[in-house]
Motif scaffolding. Sequence first.
Motif, PDB file in Angstrom:
ATOM      1  N   ARG A   1       0.829  -1.203   0.000  1.00 61.55           N
ATOM      2  CA  ARG A   1       0.000   0.000   0.000  1.00 61.55           C
ATOM      3  C   ARG A   1       0.864   1.255   0.000  1.00 61.55           C
ATOM      4  O   ARG A   1       0.575   2.217  -0.704  1.00 61.55           O
ATOM      5  CB  ARG A   1      -0.938  -0.005   1.198  1.00 61.55           C
ATOM      6  CG  ARG A   1      -1.893   1.180   1.170  1.00 61.55           C
ATOM      7  CD  ARG A   1      -3.044   1.009   2.100  1.00 61.55           C
ATOM      8  NE  ARG A   1      -3.905  -0.037   1.569  1.00 61.55           N
ATOM      9  CZ  ARG A   1      -4.871  -0.607   2.260  1.00 61.55           C
ATOM     10  NH1 ARG A   1      -5.108  -0.241   3.481  1.00 61.55           N
ATOM     11  NH2 ARG A   1      -5.616  -1.555   1.726  1.00 61.55           N
ATOM     12  N   SER A   2       1.944   1.244   0.769  1.00 62.26           N
ATOM     13  CA  SER A   2       2.792   2.443   0.825  1.00 62.26           C
ATOM     14  C   SER A   2       3.609   2.629  -0.457  1.00 62.26           C
ATOM     15  O   SER A   2       4.118   3.720  -0.703  1.00 62.26           O
ATOM     16  CB  SER A   2       3.714   2.395   2.040  1.00 62.26           C
ATOM     17  OG  SER A   2       4.655   1.359   1.915  1.00 62.26           O
ATOM     18  N   SER A   3       3.727   1.573  -1.276  1.00 63.52           N
ATOM     19  CA  SER A   3       4.486   1.708  -2.520  1.00 63.52           C
ATOM     20  C   SER A   3       3.614   2.072  -3.714  1.00 63.52           C
ATOM     21  O   SER A   3       4.132   2.279  -4.807  1.00 63.52           O
ATOM     22  CB  SER A   3       5.236   0.399  -2.817  1.00 63.52           C
ATOM     23  OG  SER A   3       4.336  -0.616  -3.205  1.00 63.52           O
ATOM     24  N   LEU A   4       2.301   2.160  -3.512  1.00 60.21           N
ATOM     25  CA  LEU A   4       1.416   2.518  -4.621  1.00 60.21           C
ATOM     26  C   LEU A   4       1.684   3.944  -5.076  1.00 60.21           C
ATOM     27  O   LEU A   4       1.952   4.829  -4.254  1.00 60.21           O
ATOM     28  CB  LEU A   4      -0.055   2.390  -4.201  1.00 60.21           C
ATOM     29  CG  LEU A   4      -0.569   0.973  -4.017  1.00 60.21           C
ATOM     30  CD1 LEU A   4      -1.983   0.989  -3.440  1.00 60.21           C
ATOM     31  CD2 LEU A   4      -0.540   0.199  -5.322  1.00 60.21           C
TER      32      LEU A   4
ATOM     33  N   SER B   1       1.207   7.718  -6.118  1.00 63.33           N
ATOM     34  CA  SER B   1       0.253   8.733  -5.674  1.00 63.33           C
ATOM     35  C   SER B   1      -0.343   9.472  -6.871  1.00 63.33           C
ATOM     36  O   SER B   1      -1.381  10.105  -6.752  1.00 63.33           O
ATOM     37  CB  SER B   1       0.923   9.726  -4.724  1.00 63.33           C
ATOM     38  OG  SER B   1       2.035  10.324  -5.351  1.00 63.33           O
ATOM     39  N   ASP B   2       0.300   9.367  -8.017  1.00 65.62           N
ATOM     40  CA  ASP B   2      -0.180   9.999  -9.239  1.00 65.62           C
ATOM     41  C   ASP B   2      -1.259   9.119  -9.878  1.00 65.62           C
ATOM     42  O   ASP B   2      -1.065   7.918 -10.054  1.00 65.62           O
ATOM     43  CB  ASP B   2       1.005  10.179 -10.198  1.00 65.62           C
ATOM     44  CG  ASP B   2       0.590  10.715 -11.539  1.00 65.62           C
ATOM     45  OD1 ASP B   2       0.431   9.901 -12.466  1.00 65.62           O
ATOM     46  OD2 ASP B   2       0.420  11.941 -11.649  1.00 65.62           O
ATOM     47  N   ARG B   3      -2.386   9.707 -10.210  1.00 64.05           N
ATOM     48  CA  ARG B   3      -3.523   8.959 -10.754  1.00 64.05           C
ATOM     49  C   ARG B   3      -3.169   8.217 -12.043  1.00 64.05           C
ATOM     50  O   ARG B   3      -3.573   7.077 -12.254  1.00 64.05           O
ATOM     51  CB  ARG B   3      -4.685   9.916 -10.991  1.00 64.05           C
ATOM     52  CG  ARG B   3      -5.887   9.242 -11.554  1.00 64.05           C
ATOM     53  CD  ARG B   3      -6.982  10.249 -11.780  1.00 64.05           C
ATOM     54  NE  ARG B   3      -8.078   9.851 -10.941  1.00 64.05           N
ATOM     55  CZ  ARG B   3      -9.055  10.620 -10.584  1.00 64.05           C
ATOM     56  NH1 ARG B   3      -9.073  11.868 -10.960  1.00 64.05           N
ATOM     57  NH2 ARG B   3     -10.030  10.181  -9.844  1.00 64.05           N
ATOM     58  N   GLY B   4      -2.405   8.840 -12.919  1.00 66.85           N
ATOM     59  CA  GLY B   4      -2.013   8.207 -14.178  1.00 66.85           C
ATOM     60  C   GLY B   4      -1.128   6.988 -13.945  1.00 66.85           C
ATOM     61  O   GLY B   4      -1.306   5.948 -14.577  1.00 66.85           O
ATOM     62  N   GLU B   5      -0.151   7.133 -13.038  1.00 67.82           N
ATOM     63  CA  GLU B   5       0.724   6.006 -12.731  1.00 67.82           C
ATOM     64  C   GLU B   5      -0.067   4.874 -12.070  1.00 67.82           C
ATOM     65  O   GLU B   5       0.181   3.697 -12.342  1.00 67.82           O
ATOM     66  CB  GLU B   5       1.856   6.459 -11.814  1.00 67.82           C
ATOM     67  CG  GLU B   5       2.875   7.351 -12.495  1.00 67.82           C
ATOM     68  CD  GLU B   5       3.929   7.856 -11.528  1.00 67.82           C
ATOM     69  OE1 GLU B   5       4.173   7.197 -10.499  1.00 67.82           O
ATOM     70  OE2 GLU B   5       4.498   8.925 -11.799  1.00 67.82           O
TER      71      GLU B   5
END
Length: 112
Positions: A64-67, A69-73
């Motif tokens: 979860r912490s590695s997801l 934060s940019d919507r496109g990514e």
Amino acid sequence: MSDASTTSQIDDSLVRGDWEARLSSELESLEELAAEVDGEAQALLLLLRRLEELHRTIQDGAFRSSLPSDRGELFNLLKGMEKSGGWPYIPRLQLRTFMDLLQNDDDSALAA
């Protein structure tokens, strides 16, 4: 491509390969453990519970912490996950629906 970047890519590949080899070895050990207690429902249940606990720990922590934060990514990550079999415990159809909703949300933002 420079020699330094080629060497870096080779190093990254070796590290990734080593990680995958270690993972495969650990999974084989777990399969052997399961085979040792084949037919012993209580022992197999304990193994499944521990695996689920590990799954949740990784999912709720490091993953979860590695997801992104940019919507496109994040969308690209989800798209890749959908192609490769989905998220554990989330059927592909649900993941596809989530991706479609994200895409529609992006389209709405562009229209506004």
